[in-house]
Design a protein around this motif. Structure first.
Motif, mmCIF file in Angstrom:
data_model
loop_
_atom_site.group_PDB
_atom_site.id
_atom_site.type_symbol
_atom_site.label_atom_id
_atom_site.label_comp_id
_atom_site.label_asym_id
_atom_site.label_seq_id
_atom_site.Cartn_x
_atom_site.Cartn_y
_atom_site.Cartn_z
ATOM 1 N N VAL A 1 -1.387 -2.594 5.842
ATOM 2 C CA VAL A 1 0.031 -2.228 5.744
ATOM 3 C C VAL A 1 0.323 -1.566 4.387
ATOM 4 O O VAL A 1 0.954 -0.508 4.327
ATOM 5 C CB VAL A 1 0.924 -3.477 5.935
ATOM 6 N N VAL A 2 -0.131 -2.208 3.308
ATOM 7 C CA VAL A 2 0.132 -1.671 1.969
ATOM 8 C C VAL A 2 -0.530 -0.306 1.777
ATOM 9 O O VAL A 2 0.082 0.634 1.255
ATOM 10 C CB VAL A 2 -0.361 -2.665 0.888
ATOM 11 N N LEU A 3 -1.770 -0.185 2.223
ATOM 12 C CA LEU A 3 -2.485 1.081 2.066
ATOM 13 C C LEU A 3 -1.859 2.187 2.910
ATOM 14 O O LEU A 3 -1.809 3.349 2.488
ATOM 15 C CB LEU A 3 -3.951 0.898 2.457
ATOM 16 N N LEU A 4 -1.375 1.834 4.088
ATOM 17 C CA LEU A 4 -0.709 2.829 4.941
ATOM 18 C C LEU A 4 0.573 3.334 4.276
ATOM 19 O O LEU A 4 0.853 4.545 4.282
ATOM 20 C CB LEU A 4 -0.392 2.214 6.303
ATOM 21 N N ILE A 5 1.334 2.421 3.683
ATOM 22 C CA ILE A 5 2.567 2.821 2.988
ATOM 23 C C ILE A 5 2.247 3.736 1.799
ATOM 24 O O ILE A 5 2.887 4.771 1.601
ATOM 25 C CB ILE A 5 3.346 1.572 2.519
ATOM 26 N N LEU A 6 1.237 3.349 1.012
ATOM 27 C CA LEU A 6 0.835 4.176 -0.132
ATOM 28 C C LEU A 6 0.366 5.557 0.313
ATOM 29 O O LEU A 6 0.685 6.572 -0.326
ATOM 30 C CB LEU A 6 -0.282 3.475 -0.922
ATOM 31 N N THR A 7 -0.385 5.593 1.406
ATOM 32 C CA THR A 7 -0.901 6.873 1.903
ATOM 33 C C THR A 7 0.237 7.774 2.366
ATOM 34 O O THR A 7 0.273 8.969 2.027
ATOM 35 C CB THR A 7 -1.892 6.632 3.058
ATOM 36 N N ASN B 1 -2.518 -10.530 11.567
ATOM 37 C CA ASN B 1 -1.937 -11.824 11.207
ATOM 38 C C ASN B 1 -0.979 -11.568 10.045
ATOM 39 O O ASN B 1 -1.404 -11.160 8.969
ATOM 40 C CB ASN B 1 -3.023 -12.823 10.818
ATOM 41 N N PHE B 2 0.302 -11.820 10.291
ATOM 42 C CA PHE B 2 1.326 -11.446 9.314
ATOM 43 C C PHE B 2 1.829 -12.635 8.494
ATOM 44 O O PHE B 2 2.958 -12.614 7.994
ATOM 45 C CB PHE B 2 2.502 -10.770 10.031
#
Length: 529
Positions: free
Chosen positions: A102-108, A228-229
């Motif tokens: 999730v974090v990497l997708l947002i940064l990308t 898993n969130f």
């Protein structure tokens, strides 16, 4: 206890060997990659645009991915492997993959959407004077940025596999980036209207392949991928808290490089280049040996720390420090003795004349003085991480950053660019001393005397090696660029004879690390028979 200690030492040496070989192959292919880029794109607008476009996602990879994420994840994950149930460990794995994704997708997505703004920050002159170059850089940056996503996931895979004592896949995966770029250029250079796009696609494909290469090895160890969130899980909180100082610490290193560049900008033209080429040569043994041993030791140290085996941890730490000194001290002496021949063969051609060789050798001399301290620090820092303490190395790094500025200010006047290199060596030595002083009380004391005696013995064995190599290579004329074959042969003879003398002296002096390596080689040979 002795058998367990020997077992941990064997594991570290085997893992370091695997990581070192992978790093060596990656460096060789990286050199070939640079040759291909230079051949097809030269040093013009297209190459400049690619290097700037690649800088941002590559910097994020170092800061977030392979840097702070891996070193903060391994100690916590190792604790779950050794102390918790398989179900609890699996849950941590799933949560880690979910939050990382999730974090990497947002940064990308952020990087792709705001590429124009980011490039305007790091290359403002292009936006004003060279709009065509600026726009090309933005386009390349948008293509390359998903590389950050795949490399972040790769770093997490590396942390899991290393915790499970598997080092092959993470160590050899970076090779695919260089291969991907080279193949992309050769296959598609004449296909694209803008040929430099082949480099961007090569980087993107290389990041994807590095990540995918880990998956079969993860599945083989029953590591599965599920969402898993439960982001409030205690393990995730601890990993996040450990990442913060690690992230800042990596930023401090980048700031240190930036400050050295500022000082060098006040010196005569070429000083920055002399320091750059000298640093590249010194990073070669550091990357292959010191970094490999540091990465290989972290899972072992983390496992011992999680089980409360502090005596075994101290013995293993002492062994890794002496082992890295056994390699880095002769490397230091060898670089000092052979600095001019090495630089002559690698760089002296075209506009890089003998005067540049001498000035680069001057910088390499002072950089090399601190090689052993930098290598030693890279084996001590993992001990702090294994104890889940990332703040102490950060505080010491900040102190040494200030010390480096003071040393730069004092030494730049008498020694010019050599003073900046010496300042780096002095601050690195201070860093090692402070790390030892802070780590001792945490472990209930460290046998410093034994490590110093071993260090002195290694240094004394290295001196005849360096002298022999220097005398052999002094036969050649290193002020010219001719007779490359003869020079390569002469340098190889000097290195081989020097290493032979070092090995004999180490065996004669009953060096503990030498005897351990011989015993290990003999044991492996016996098993194969």
């Amino acid at each position: 206890m002795m058998r367990e200690k020997m077992s941990e030492n064997h594991k570290i040496v085997r893992a370091a060997t695997t990581i070192g070989i992978g790093t060596l192959l990656s460096r060789i292919l990286g050199f070939l990659r640079d040759m291909v880029i230079a051949n097809f794109f030269g040093a013009g607008m297209a190459a400049d645009a690619f290097f700037v476009a690649f800088r941002i996602p590559n910097l994020w990879r170092r800061l977030v991915g392979e840097g702070s994420l891996t070193i903060s994840f391994i100690p916590v994950y190792t604790e779950y492997l050794t102390q918790k149930s398989e179900e609890e460990t699996r849950e941590v794995t799933h949560i880690a993959f979910t939050i990382a994704g999730v974090v990497l997708l947002i940064l990308t997505l952020f990087g792709i959407l705001f590429s124009s703004f980011l490039i305007r920050i790091i290359a403002p002159g292009w936006y004003i004077k060279y709009p065509e170059t600026f726009q090309l850089t933005v386009t390349l940056n948008r293509i390359i940025f998903p590389y950050l996503f795949f490399m972040g996931l790769f770093a997490l895979c590396m942390g899991i596999l290393n915790s499970l004592r598997h080092f092959f896949a993470p160590a050899f995966a970076p090779i695919f980036l260089n291969i991907s770029i080279i193949v992309s250029v050769f296959l598609f250079y004449h296909t694209f209207k803008v040929p430099v796009m082949t480099l961007a696609l090569g980087v993107l494909a290389g990041g994807l392949i590095q990540f995918l290469f880990q998956i079969p090895f993860l599945l083989n160890r029953r590591i599965t991928f599920r969402f898993n969130f439960k982001f409030r899980h205690p393990a995730i909180k601890r990993i996040g808290l450990l990442m913060i100082p690690g992230l800042i610490g990596t930023g401090v290193y980048q700031l240190n490089v930036f400050i050295d560049t500022i000082f060098a900008s006040f010196l005569p033209s070429g000083s920055v280049s002399y320091l750059f080429f000298a640093d590249r040569l010194m990073e070669f043994p550091l990357g292959i040996f010191a970094m490999a041993i540091g990465m290989a030791s972290l899972p072992s140290l983390s496992g011992l720390a999680s089980q409360g085996k502090m005596e075994e941890l101290k013995e293993t730490l002492s062994f890794t420090f002496r082992l890295v000194c056994f390699i880095s001290v002769p490397a230091m002496v060898g670089l000092i003795a052979l600095k001019t021949p090495i630089i002559n063969l690698l760089f002296q051609r075209g506009l890089f004349d003998y005067s540049a060789t001498e000035k680069t050798a001057f910088a390499l001399l002072f950089y090399s003085v601190g090689l052993w301290a930098i290598a030693g620090s890279r084996t001590i820092v993992p001990a702090f991480y294994s104890l889940q303490d990332t703040w102490t190395p950060l505080k010491i790094a900040l102190i040494c950053l200030g010390a480096n500025v003071i040393f730069n200010t004092i030494l730049i006047f008498p020694l010019k660019h050599g003073g900046l290199a010496l300042a780096t060596s002095l601050s690195s030595t201070l860093n090692l001393i402070l790390l030892f002083r802070k780590l001792g009380p945490k472990l209930g004391g460290i046998d410093i005397r034994k490590n110093i005696k071993s260090l002195l013995r290694i240094f004394l064995c290295s001196l005849p090696m360096g002298l022999a190599a220097y005398l052999i290579c002094s036969i050649g004329n290193w002020s010219t660029t001719g007779n490359v074959g003869e020079k390569v042969l002469l340098l190889l003879i000097g290195i081989v004879i020097g290493l032979g003398i070092y090995s004999v002296c180490s065996y004669w002096a009953r060096n503990e690390e030498m005897l351990f390596l011989l015993k290990m080689i003999k044991h492996r040979g016996g098993r194969r028979s």
